[in-house]
Write a protein that holds these residues in place. Structure first.
Motif, PDB file in Angstrom:
ATOM      1  N   SER A 110      17.983 -10.117  57.815  1.00 24.83           N
ATOM      2  CA  SER A 110      16.649 -10.634  57.502  1.00 24.83           C
ATOM      3  C   SER A 110      15.719 -10.409  58.684  1.00 24.83           C
ATOM      4  CB  SER A 110      16.698 -12.135  57.181  1.00 24.83           C
ATOM      5  OG  SER A 110      17.456 -12.396  56.015  1.00 24.83           O
ATOM      6  N   ARG A 162      31.134 -17.147  59.165  1.00 23.06           N
ATOM      7  CA  ARG A 162      29.973 -16.275  59.324  1.00 23.06           C
ATOM      8  C   ARG A 162      28.820 -17.059  59.960  1.00 23.06           C
ATOM      9  NH1 ARG A 162      28.485 -11.760  56.143  1.00 23.06           N
ATOM     10  NH2 ARG A 162      30.733 -11.529  55.844  1.00 23.06           N
ATOM     11  N   GLU A 212      31.501  -4.018  53.293  1.00 20.74           N
ATOM     12  CA  GLU A 212      30.140  -4.518  53.460  1.00 20.74           C
ATOM     13  C   GLU A 212      29.567  -3.966  54.766  1.00 20.74           C
ATOM     14  OE1 GLU A 212      27.807  -8.756  52.733  1.00 20.74           O
ATOM     15  OE2 GLU A 212      29.860  -8.765  53.500  1.00 20.74           O
ATOM     16  N   MET A 266      25.135 -18.288  60.970  1.00 20.85           N
ATOM     17  CA  MET A 266      23.792 -18.261  60.414  1.00 20.85           C
ATOM     18  C   MET A 266      22.793 -18.189  61.566  1.00 20.85           C
ATOM     19  SD  MET A 266      24.230 -18.304  57.185  1.00 20.85           S
ATOM     20  CE  MET A 266      22.562 -18.654  56.630  1.00 20.85           C
ATOM     21  N   ARG A 303      25.148  -7.069  56.223  1.00 22.40           N
ATOM     22  CA  ARG A 303      25.768  -8.335  55.839  1.00 22.40           C
ATOM     23  C   ARG A 303      24.795  -9.514  55.883  1.00 22.40           C
ATOM     24  NH1 ARG A 303      30.800  -9.061  59.557  1.00 22.40           N
ATOM     25  NH2 ARG A 303      31.988  -9.565  57.681  1.00 22.40           N
ATOM     26  N   GLY A 304      23.682  -9.379  55.198  1.00 28.22           N
ATOM     27  CA  GLY A 304      22.738 -10.492  55.156  1.00 28.22           C
ATOM     28  C   GLY A 304      21.657 -10.386  56.214  1.00 28.22           C
ATOM     29  N   ARG A 311      14.982  -9.747  53.364  1.00 26.10           N
ATOM     30  CA  ARG A 311      15.663 -11.038  53.276  1.00 26.10           C
ATOM     31  C   ARG A 311      17.068 -10.868  52.703  1.00 26.10           C
ATOM     32  NH1 ARG A 311      12.944 -12.157  56.575  1.00 26.10           N
ATOM     33  NH2 ARG A 311      11.117 -13.519  56.684  1.00 26.10           N
ATOM     34  N   ASP A 312      18.045 -11.340  53.472  1.00 26.48           N
ATOM     35  CA  ASP A 312      19.454 -11.368  53.042  1.00 26.48           C
ATOM     36  C   ASP A 312      19.893 -10.012  52.481  1.00 26.48           C
ATOM     37  OD1 ASP A 312      21.919 -12.634  52.770  1.00 26.48           O
ATOM     38  OD2 ASP A 312      21.521 -13.211  50.699  1.00 26.48           O
ATOM     39  N   LEU A 338      25.035  -7.000  60.997  1.00 25.15           N
ATOM     40  CA  LEU A 338      24.368  -8.300  61.073  1.00 25.15           C
ATOM     41  C   LEU A 338      23.322  -8.262  62.185  1.00 25.15           C
ATOM     42  CD1 LEU A 338      24.708 -11.248  59.849  1.00 25.15           C
ATOM     43  CD2 LEU A 338      26.051 -11.749  61.894  1.00 25.15           C
ATOM     44  N   SER A 341      21.960  -5.638  47.573  1.00 30.52           N
ATOM     45  CA  SER A 341      21.430  -6.893  47.059  1.00 30.52           C
ATOM     46  C   SER A 341      20.533  -7.506  48.121  1.00 30.52           C
ATOM     47  CB  SER A 341      22.566  -7.852  46.682  1.00 30.52           C
ATOM     48  OG  SER A 341      23.297  -8.231  47.837  1.00 30.52           O
ATOM     49  N   GLY A 342      19.854  -8.559  47.741  1.00 32.78           N
ATOM     50  CA  GLY A 342      18.889  -9.175  48.642  1.00 32.78           C
ATOM     51  C   GLY A 342      17.484  -8.777  48.235  1.00 32.78           C
ATOM     52  N   ARG A 390      22.032  -6.916  51.849  1.00 35.28           N
ATOM     53  CA  ARG A 390      23.462  -6.610  51.891  1.00 35.28           C
ATOM     54  C   ARG A 390      23.696  -5.258  51.226  1.00 35.28           C
ATOM     55  NH1 ARG A 390      26.362 -11.381  53.020  1.00 35.28           N
ATOM     56  NH2 ARG A 390      24.969 -13.194  53.087  1.00 35.28           N
TER      57      ARG A 390
END
Length: 324
Positions: free
Chosen positions: A29, A302, A23, A304, A26-27, A9-10, A232, A66-67, A12
């Motif tokens: 999931s 960005r 980065e 979603m 980049r998020g 999940r998310d 992504l 992170s995430g 990064r």
């Protein structure tokens, strides 16, 4: 519904580069169930191998992450190196892209296959060697008993790949990650290796993440697909839905660029304009915007992930308009 084996999940990841922090993921999931198979596709530089290294806890020094990455509900990103060492090769295993560099040229094959058995299962030398032989036979290594004392340079490319698979399966992992496992193999060997992995996944009810740039390999060997670009996940869903009705312009470009049987020699292959940008040059919004023929002002934000249909997601704000 049962809990997923792997929940990302998310996610990064920021890497140090000569031009400063960049980065790289980049998020991202996605999830993966036991017995499920997920294909990860995209051009070189889109983040596929970095994703695999993140899931193995093998990020380069200085990387910031992170995430959330959960294996059977256990958060992995908070683990220290000692905990990662207990997981790697035991509950999560990886078949690396190039077997000649992944194998130790100074150690015989049998000792390398036996190593995770001694580290994680506590087998003595004799028992580990016997189990290594059984594993080599399971992955259909020709003359397996003789190969135990052979070195990597004495094996063919297909045989070295079988050794890596045997090592990865030694401790019966819950998750097997295969990063371009058929690189540099001929078509016959590719089919044998991929069928072998499919059989083992079915027998052991583990999850498989297959990383490849070859859409044909993905179409034949996985149930779900994740298309990556610029770190992504731009599209994901059941492989038949994504490949038959691609929604993201990048996915459509990849499919259009495939060679087709029966095409005339004068017919030019479709290409995606431009090239994958360096990490430090990725646009702030949609990472594909600079190469997309449908770019609009809204693409500067960005995107979603949007649910297009059950289990099918796309990270493009204009997907419905473009499909219409």
């Amino acid at each position: 519904m049962s809990r997923s084996l792997l929940e990302v999940r998310d996610l990064r990841v920021t890497l140090r580069t000569a031009r400063g922090p960049a980065e790289a993921l980049r998020g991202l999931s996605f999830s993966l169930q036991r017995g499920d198979t997920l294909g990860v596709v995209g051009e070189s530089g889109c983040g596929k191998s970095l994703l695999a290294l993140t899931l193995m806890g093998l990020l380069p020094d200085g990387a910031r992450v992170s995430g959330s990455v959960r294996l059977d509900g256990r958060e992995l990103l908070a683990q220290d190196e000692a905990a990662w060492c207990r997981l790697r090769g035991h509950r999560i295993a990886m078949v690396f892209q190039e077997p000649m560099t992944a194998l130790n040229p100074l150690q015989p094959i049998g000792r390398q296959v036996a190593e995770p058995l001694r580290l994680h299962r506590g087998l003595d030398a004799k028992a580990a060697r016997a189990e290594a032989l059984r594993l080599l036979e399971q992955v259909r290594m020709p003359q397996a008993a003789r190969r135990l004392d052979a070195y990597a340079h004495q094996l063919s490319g297909g045989q070295r790949q079988r050794v890596l698979i045997a090592m990865a399966l030694a401790c019966q992992p819950d998750l097997l990650i295969a990063d371009e496992p058929t690189t540099a193999l001929d078509v016959t060997l590719q089919r044998e290796i991929l069928q072998l992995m499919a059989d083992l996944v079915a027998q052991r009810h583990m999850a498989l993440m297959l990383i490849s740039h070859d859409l044909a390999v993905i179409a034949r060997n996985v149930r779900r697909v994740l298309v990556m670009y610029g770190g992504l996940g731009v599209e994901q869903g059941p492989v038949d839905q994504v490949l038959r009705r691609p929604l993201h312009p990048y996915t459509r470009g990849l499919l259009a660029a495939r060679p087709r049987l029966g095409a005339s020699r004068s017919q030019r292959l479709h290409t995606i304009p431009g090239r994958v940008p360096e990490l430090a040059d990725l646009p702030r919004g949609c990472p594909f915007a600079d190469r997309c023929a449908h770019r609009a002002a809204v693409c500067d934000d960005r995107p979603m992930p949007q649910v297009a249909s059950p289990q099918h997601e796309v990270a493009c704000v204009r997907w419905a308009e473009l499909m219409a």
